[in-house]
Motif scaffolding. Structure first.
Motif, short mmCIF file in Angstrom:
data_model
loop_
_atom_site.label_atom_id
_atom_site.label_comp_id
_atom_site.label_asym_id
_atom_site.label_seq_id
_atom_site.Cartn_x
_atom_site.Cartn_y
_atom_site.Cartn_z
N ALA A 41 47.32 13.99 34.88
CA ALA A 41 47.41 14.07 33.41
C ALA A 41 46.89 12.76 32.83
O ALA A 41 47.50 11.71 33.09
CB ALA A 41 48.83 14.32 32.97
N PRO A 42 45.78 12.78 32.10
CA PRO A 42 44.92 13.93 31.80
C PRO A 42 44.22 14.45 33.05
O PRO A 42 44.13 13.75 34.06
CB PRO A 42 43.88 13.35 30.83
CG PRO A 42 44.31 12.00 30.44
CD PRO A 42 45.29 11.53 31.46
N CYS A 43 43.75 15.67 32.93
CA CYS A 43 43.00 16.33 34.01
C CYS A 43 41.84 15.45 34.44
O CYS A 43 41.11 14.89 33.62
CB CYS A 43 42.48 17.66 33.48
SG CYS A 43 41.16 18.39 34.48
N ALA A 44 41.69 15.31 35.76
CA ALA A 44 40.58 14.53 36.31
C ALA A 44 39.77 15.35 37.31
O ALA A 44 39.15 14.80 38.23
CB ALA A 44 41.11 13.25 36.95
N MET B 52 48.56 20.33 26.03
CA MET B 52 47.17 20.72 26.34
C MET B 52 46.19 19.66 25.83
O MET B 52 45.20 19.37 26.49
CB MET B 52 46.85 22.09 25.70
CG MET B 52 47.48 23.27 26.37
SD MET B 52 46.92 23.52 28.08
CE MET B 52 48.44 23.18 28.95
N ARG B 53 46.49 19.11 24.68
CA ARG B 53 45.63 18.04 24.15
C ARG B 53 45.61 16.85 25.10
O ARG B 53 44.57 16.30 25.42
CB ARG B 53 46.13 17.62 22.76
CG ARG B 53 45.44 16.40 22.18
CD ARG B 53 45.97 16.05 20.80
NE ARG B 53 45.40 16.90 19.78
CZ ARG B 53 44.23 16.67 19.18
NH1 ARG B 53 43.52 15.59 19.48
NH2 ARG B 53 43.77 17.49 18.27
N ARG B 54 46.80 16.47 25.57
CA ARG B 54 46.91 15.33 26.48
C ARG B 54 46.12 15.58 27.77
O ARG B 54 45.43 14.72 28.29
CB ARG B 54 48.39 15.10 26.82
CG ARG B 54 48.85 13.73 26.51
CD ARG B 54 50.35 13.48 26.64
NE ARG B 54 51.18 14.47 27.26
CZ ARG B 54 52.08 15.21 26.60
NH1 ARG B 54 52.23 15.11 25.30
NH2 ARG B 54 52.85 16.07 27.25
N LEU B 55 46.25 16.79 28.28
CA LEU B 55 45.62 17.10 29.56
C LEU B 55 44.11 17.33 29.44
O LEU B 55 43.35 16.94 30.34
CB LEU B 55 46.26 18.35 30.19
CG LEU B 55 47.72 18.28 30.57
CD1 LEU B 55 48.14 19.57 31.28
CD2 LEU B 55 48.00 17.09 31.48
N TYR B 56 43.68 17.98 28.35
CA TYR B 56 42.32 18.53 28.34
C TYR B 56 41.44 18.19 27.16
O TYR B 56 40.29 18.63 27.12
CB TYR B 56 42.41 20.06 28.45
CG TYR B 56 43.03 20.53 29.74
CD1 TYR B 56 42.39 20.29 30.96
CD2 TYR B 56 44.25 21.18 29.76
CE1 TYR B 56 42.96 20.71 32.15
CE2 TYR B 56 44.84 21.60 30.94
CZ TYR B 56 44.19 21.36 32.13
OH TYR B 56 44.75 21.77 33.30
N PHE B 57 41.95 17.42 26.18
CA PHE B 57 41.14 17.25 24.97
C PHE B 57 39.79 16.60 25.26
O PHE B 57 38.78 16.93 24.62
CB PHE B 57 41.89 16.45 23.89
CG PHE B 57 41.18 16.46 22.57
CD1 PHE B 57 41.12 17.64 21.82
CD2 PHE B 57 40.55 15.33 22.08
CE1 PHE B 57 40.45 17.68 20.61
CE2 PHE B 57 39.87 15.36 20.87
CZ PHE B 57 39.82 16.54 20.13
N HIS B 58 39.76 15.67 26.21
CA HIS B 58 38.50 15.00 26.55
C HIS B 58 37.46 16.02 27.03
O HIS B 58 36.28 15.92 26.72
CB HIS B 58 38.73 13.89 27.58
CG HIS B 58 39.35 14.35 28.88
ND1 HIS B 58 40.53 15.05 28.96
CD2 HIS B 58 38.93 14.19 30.16
CE1 HIS B 58 40.83 15.30 30.23
NE2 HIS B 58 39.87 14.80 30.98
N ARG B 59 37.91 16.99 27.77
CA ARG B 59 36.97 18.02 28.24
C ARG B 59 36.68 19.05 27.14
O ARG B 59 35.56 19.49 26.97
CB ARG B 59 37.56 18.78 29.43
CG ARG B 59 37.67 17.92 30.65
CD ARG B 59 37.99 18.76 31.87
NE ARG B 59 38.31 17.87 32.95
CZ ARG B 59 37.41 17.23 33.67
NH1 ARG B 59 36.13 17.39 33.43
NH2 ARG B 59 37.78 16.42 34.64
N ASP B 60 37.74 19.45 26.44
CA ASP B 60 37.58 20.49 25.41
C ASP B 60 36.60 20.04 24.33
O ASP B 60 35.75 20.81 23.89
CB ASP B 60 38.93 20.82 24.75
CG ASP B 60 39.88 21.51 25.72
OD1 ASP B 60 39.40 22.12 26.69
OD2 ASP B 60 41.10 21.44 25.51
#
Lengths: 102, 102
Positions: free
Chosen positions: A96-99, B17-25
């Motif tokens: 977290a965050p996804c890597a 979800m923002r914490r985990l994936y916002f960079h990718r989203d």
């Protein structure tokens, strides 16, 4: 502290949908309810393309509402299912965050 | 009283979800993220047809996860949007349970 109207657990929202619509959802059945969900996703696409903010918000509401209806007639607890898979980390890379690397 | 892991507001889930994936989203953008949502809805259909309970639950989780990702990149608060439209009564007939006649 915020009142009940400001906050809602996923589970509570699903229960509210059950209270409001289960009699219709169960009559309509799985396929018909799934098709409604698909239609609402399509309406969300149109709203996003048109760019009307209020309409976008209403269509997001409809998608989560119909997803909850579908969960109700299949007996799935949406909140439990969501937290079982996404428990504060990415289910694939466990970070977290996804890597994840693709 | 249940612990944090047992309960989650729709808004909290969206924030996770923002914490985990916002960079990718945000890199993927609106269209790509919308297409992922559509794909997850299709996977939910397949899981419902196949009838594997665990798989059905995982696919419900994925649909609400991608809907949250889409809400994050469009700046919509999914919980507020849901409660604005569905405030403990049917938005059309204003009754609970819904008593709409079609």
């Amino acid at each position: 502290m915020q009142g009940d109207d400001d906050y809602m657990h996923i589970q509570e929202f699903q229960k509210m949908m059950r209270r409001l619509y289960f009699h219709r959802d169960s009559e309509r059945g799985l396929k018909g309810t799934f098709n409604w969900l698909v239609e609402e996703v399509e309406e969300l696409r149109e709203a996003l393309e048109n760019g009307d903010r209020k309409e976008v918000e209403r269509e997001f509401a409809d998608v989560i509402a119909w997803l909850s209806s579908l969960a109700n007639i299949t007996g799935v607890d949406l909140e439990k299912a969501a937290l079982a898979k996404y428990e504060h980390k990415c289910p694939k890379c466990k970070k977290a965050p996804c890597a994840c690397t693709f």
